[in-house]
Write a protein that holds these residues in place. Structure first.
Motif, PDB file in Angstrom:
ATOM      1  N   GLY A   1      -7.366  22.948  -1.927  1.00 23.24           N
ATOM      2  CA  GLY A   1      -8.321  23.100  -3.018  1.00 23.24           C
ATOM      3  C   GLY A   1      -9.097  21.829  -3.297  1.00 23.24           C
ATOM      4  N   ASP A   2      -8.585  20.681  -2.852  1.00 19.64           N
ATOM      5  CA  ASP A   2      -9.291  19.416  -3.085  1.00 19.64           C
ATOM      6  C   ASP A   2     -10.581  19.337  -2.284  1.00 19.64           C
TER       7      ASP A   2
ATOM      8  N   LEU B   1     -18.245  18.153  -7.486  1.00 20.98           N
ATOM      9  CA  LEU B   1     -16.937  17.561  -7.784  1.00 20.98           C
ATOM     10  C   LEU B   1     -15.777  18.541  -7.604  1.00 20.98           C
ATOM     11  N   GLY B   2     -16.069  19.827  -7.541  1.00 23.51           N
ATOM     12  CA  GLY B   2     -15.001  20.823  -7.465  1.00 23.51           C
ATOM     13  C   GLY B   2     -14.411  21.167  -8.813  1.00 23.51           C
TER      14      GLY B   2
ATOM     15  N   ASP C   1     -16.215  31.709  -8.568  1.00 23.72           N
ATOM     16  CA  ASP C   1     -16.054  30.363  -8.024  1.00 23.72           C
ATOM     17  C   ASP C   1     -15.039  29.569  -8.830  1.00 23.72           C
ATOM     18  N   ALA C   2     -15.020  29.789 -10.137  1.00 21.54           N
ATOM     19  CA  ALA C   2     -14.060  29.066 -10.986  1.00 21.54           C
ATOM     20  C   ALA C   2     -12.634  29.501 -10.693  1.00 21.54           C
TER      21      ALA C   2
ATOM     22  N   VAL D   1      -7.060  22.374  -9.350  1.00 27.39           N
ATOM     23  CA  VAL D   1      -8.147  21.429  -9.612  1.00 27.39           C
ATOM     24  C   VAL D   1      -7.542  20.097 -10.017  1.00 27.39           C
ATOM     25  N   ASP D   2      -8.153  19.018  -9.611  1.00 25.76           N
ATOM     26  CA  ASP D   2      -7.702  17.668  -9.965  1.00 25.76           C
ATOM     27  C   ASP D   2      -7.542  17.568 -11.483  1.00 25.76           C
TER      28      ASP D   2
END
Length: 804
Positions: A176-177, A269-270, A364-365, A373-374
């Motif tokens: 996911g990163d 940024l993701g 997408d979220a 997510v980070d």
């Protein structure tokens, strides 16, 4: 995840060697590093002769209501062009295809040339273009509107910088990163020994002190929630062309500047973000789990009643959004919005996983939150979004509000250099280990002669043990560069018990019979499962891949029938399939709902008995073809005579062509023809025959035992008896085997006859019996006594008569 060559270049610095970012090199590097590239290609179709032009004047066409006669300035001259686009107007900057320009055709490998023409009697010199006509989108409602400052006469490819390449990654769930440009740039930098050069993302100071309260009541599901008030924005502002193009090239369309900015930050940024209309929020933001009376109308117009384990963003009036999935309709930004509340949160992966699919959504979220997510990224993303919003829409930003829950604990992992050498087959210096891992964001904490310790970055959820670090070293060094080392292992032949038939032998026998092995999913479509087998009810999945794969199979037949349907739809007229695998059955009466997972063997035949050939007939397979194949398979057990086929009924099978397979009084399998109702439902033109049997029953075999060969001749006799039509061959065999004595060595049925001469509902069955004594020759008197006993047994059991 889609990214482009130019966008990555921005994150690696303008001075990076162009050879590093060539499409071929990137595709090879990323795929070998575990980030598989599914597709890549140009971001725009091939075209030439298109420039930026300005529409100077627009007049109605004298003979067509929907056409306009436009005066166009292409930078060197003023020309007349007839156009039918609804948005054409004076002062508009648009792409203009000059005379001789080549534009993409309807087919990918063809183009067409622009020529001078007359439209309804009016001369037209060239064409004003939409985005679709330039191959920049699949559809367009009108002309491609360019910014007012677009320089007239500039080649449109140069102006839009269309000499770019897109790459589409098929990422595994643990990466996911890399669902953002930042993460992909970090990977490419590590693979090429470069440094990431991120754009400036400075802190945006607050110019007003307005805040909106935020609160978390589900701290484990939402460890961090950030919010920021931005007032007096202009939602009618135009999204910059550079941002529209980046979104388009990555698969997203431009909607409005606020949504475009949140989407841009998501891609860059993701980090998913959302903007609420501040005027629609009441009292406070509360992140909580859903309650029984909650209901929400989503941005796509769908109304959902969330389950109690679904995380919501709410205010004093009720739900505003499905957390990490989609916002609500009434609180979204619209044309009247002047003040917004920017949301940027970290939601735990398990709090979001499966929720989107439960409501028929995939966003997408949710795609990012489910993979992780980070959890240290939210502050940076908030500053980036705020800066872009102020730059594009204007406004005044307040301070960032933050609510914290239970944040993940930072992880540390130890690594022994000796294990690197042992697992990779090559030595790697401490300096190289540290340099590779630090480019990936894995910081060195402490080193000793025997052990190194590293801090796992917040964006890598997939690193927790030493082997994960060694895998990262292998990825970046290059799997293809690791030395080839033959394993040094002690070779020992495994035991092969004689009491078990190997699965490979079963497969070989079925392949010899013309079958092909398939492997299908264990989760199937509920409707098809219900058609094939209603009871026991299948086990539903809590987090299905899709609605078509939402229950666990209770039989192998649904997978085989789906495979048959796929092949029949592709003109395959003769199909023979088999599969081995587990089925999943609820234990009857078990309150804990534990599940049995027996191994089964299933097969299917369809179409012709023989492959099409001039020397073969065109007969279709029937029940006895399948039964013969199954008996051949059971012959491998050396106890085929112990398997009994009994007439049976099953909802999915034809009532007159269905048999239960019984072994030692226990039901172990089923075979038969698909029912006409199910055959019509699945749209098969020919009859389908299927079987399914417990794999364990077929694997168990008798241990071979030697019997001396008799030196004395065999004696054979034939019997033709008349019995009722419903008497089965198996029942006749059982009586004869019991009455014929211990020296019976052969029993076969060689003829069955039905006709008016026998009477109504009668049939004649002819059987051949063979005896052989181990120590003497059987005489006629011996055999006649046995025959009389057999006939008497058949008369007593079935009221049978010898056929005259």
């Amino acid at each position: 995840m889609i990214f482009t060559q130019q966008w990555i270049r921005e994150w690696l610095g303008a001075s990076v060697d162009s050879a590093i970012l060539t499409p071929g090199r990137l595709v090879s590097q990323l795929t070998m590093a575990g980030l598989e590239v599914d597709a890549h290609g140009p971001v725009a179709a091939a075209f030439s002769g298109v420039v930026v032009a300005e529409v100077v004047d627009v007049q109605p066409h004298p003979d067509a209501d929907k056409l306009r006669v436009c005066t166009v300035n292409d930078g060197s001259q003023t020309l007349q062009v007839v156009c039918g686009a609804p948005n054409v107007r004076a002062g508009l900057k648009v792409p203009y295809a000059t005379i001789g320009a080549e534009l993409p055709g309807a087919e990918a490998d063809k183009s067409f040339r622009i020529k001078k023409a007359k439209l309804r009697g009016v001369e037209s010199n060239g064409m004003l273009c939409s985005a679709a006509e330039l191959g920049l989108s699949d559809a367009a409602d009108g002309l491609f509107e360019l910014p007012a400052d677009a320089p007239v006469g500039t080649d449109i490819r140069q102006y839009l910088d269309l000499d770019d390449v897109f790459f589409e990654l098929d990422l595994t769930p643990n990466r996911g990163d890399c669902l953002g440009i930042r993460g992909i740039a970090r990977e490419i930098a590590a693979l090429n020994g470069l440094q990431v050069s991120a754009p400036d993302m400075s802190v945006v100071p607050a110019t007003i002190q307005d805040t909106f309260p935020v609160r978390i009541t589900a701290p484990d599901a939402c460890p961090r929630y950030l919010g920021r008030v931005v007032r007096n924005i202009n939602v009618s502002a135009q999204t910059p062309l550079w941002m529209q193009e980046k979104l388009r090239r990555c698969g997203l369309r431009s909607i409005d500047p606020v949504v475009d900015i949140t989407n841009y930050v998501l891609l860059e940024l993701g980090q998913p973000m959302h903007a609420f209309d501040l005027a629609q929020l009441k009292q406070e933001i509360c992140v909580r789990l859903a309650t029984a009376d909650d209901e929400l109308v989503l941005l796509d117009g769908k109304t959902v009643q969330p389950d109690s384990d679904t995380l919501l963003i709410t205010d004093a009036t009720g739900p505003l959004a499905l957390a990490g999935i989609m916002g609500g309709e009434h609180s979204g930004v619209n044309s009247n919005t002047r003040d917004v509340f920017l949301e940027c949160a970290y939601f735990a992966p398990l709090a979001v996983a499966g929720r989107a699919r439960r409501y028929g959504l995939h966003t997408d979220a949710s795609h990012r939150y489910e993979r992780g997510v980070d959890f240290e990224l939210q502050a940076l993303a908030m500053e980036r979004a705020t800066a872009l919003l102020l730059e594009i829409c204007g406004g005044e930003a307040g301070p960032v509000s933050q609510a914290l829950g239970e944040l993940p604990v930072p992880r540390e992992v130890s690594l022994k250099p000796a294990n690197v050498s042992r697992l990779l087959g090559m030595a790697m210096s401490d300096a190289k280990i540290i340099s590779i891992l630090e480019v990936l964001g894995i910081k060195s904490l402490a080193n000793s002669q025997d052990e190194m310790r590293f801090a796992v970055p917040s964006f890598r959820f997939d690193i927790s043990i030493e082997a994960d670090l060694i895998e990262e070293l292998a990825r970046v060094h290059g799997y293809d560069k690791l030395p080839v080392t033959r394993p040094a292992v002690r070779m020992q032949l495994p035991e092969q018990p004689e009491s078990v038939v190997s699965i490979s032998r079963l497969r070989e026998r079925l392949v010899t019979l013309g079958y092909q092995e398939v492997i299908t999913y264990s989760f199937v479509e509920p409707g098809l499962m219900a058609l094939v087998q209603e009871s026991p009810p299948p086990v539903p999945l809590q987090n299905p891949i899709s609605a078509d794969m939402s229950v666990m199979r209770t039989s192998l037949w649904p997978g085989l029938l789906s495979t048959l349907k796929h092949n029949v739809n592709r003109q395959q007229a003769r199909v023979r399939l088999f599969e081995t695998g587990q089925v999943f059955l609820r234990r009857e009466g078990d309150h804990e709902q534990t599940i049995r997972q027996p191994e089964m063997l299933a097969g299917l035949v369809y179409g012709g008995r023989q492959p099409p050939d001039w020397s073969q007939g065109k007969e279709s397979v029937d029940f006895f073809d399948l039964k013969g194949d199954l008996e051949t398979l059971l012959g491998l057990t050396a106890r085929a005579d112990e398997f009994i086929f009994e007439s049976a009924e099953h909802p999915a099978l034809h009532s007159g062509q269905c048999a239960r397979i019984v072994l030692n009084g226990r039901h172990v399998g089923l075979m038969g023809a698909l029912s006409p109702r199910l055959q019509r439902e699945l749209d098969f033109n020919n009859r389908v025959y299927v079987f399914e049997i417990e794999l364990g029953a077929v694997l168990a075999t008798k241990i071979p035992k030697f019997n001396p060969l008799s030196r004395f001749p065999e004696v054979s006799r034939d019997l033709a008896i008349v019995v009722d039509q419903q008497v089965s061959a198996q029942a006749l065999r059982q009586v004869l085997q019991a009455e014929a004595g211990e020296f019976l060595v052969g029993l076969r049925i060689f003829d069955v006859y039905q006709g008016d001469a026998l009477g109504e509902n009668k049939k004649s069955v002819a059987l051949g019996l063979t005896w052989q004594h181990p120590s003497r020759t059987l005489g006629d008197d011996d055999v006649n006594v046995i025959i009389k006993r057999c006939v008497k047994g058949l008369e007593d059991k079935f009221n049978a008569e010898l056929r005259k």
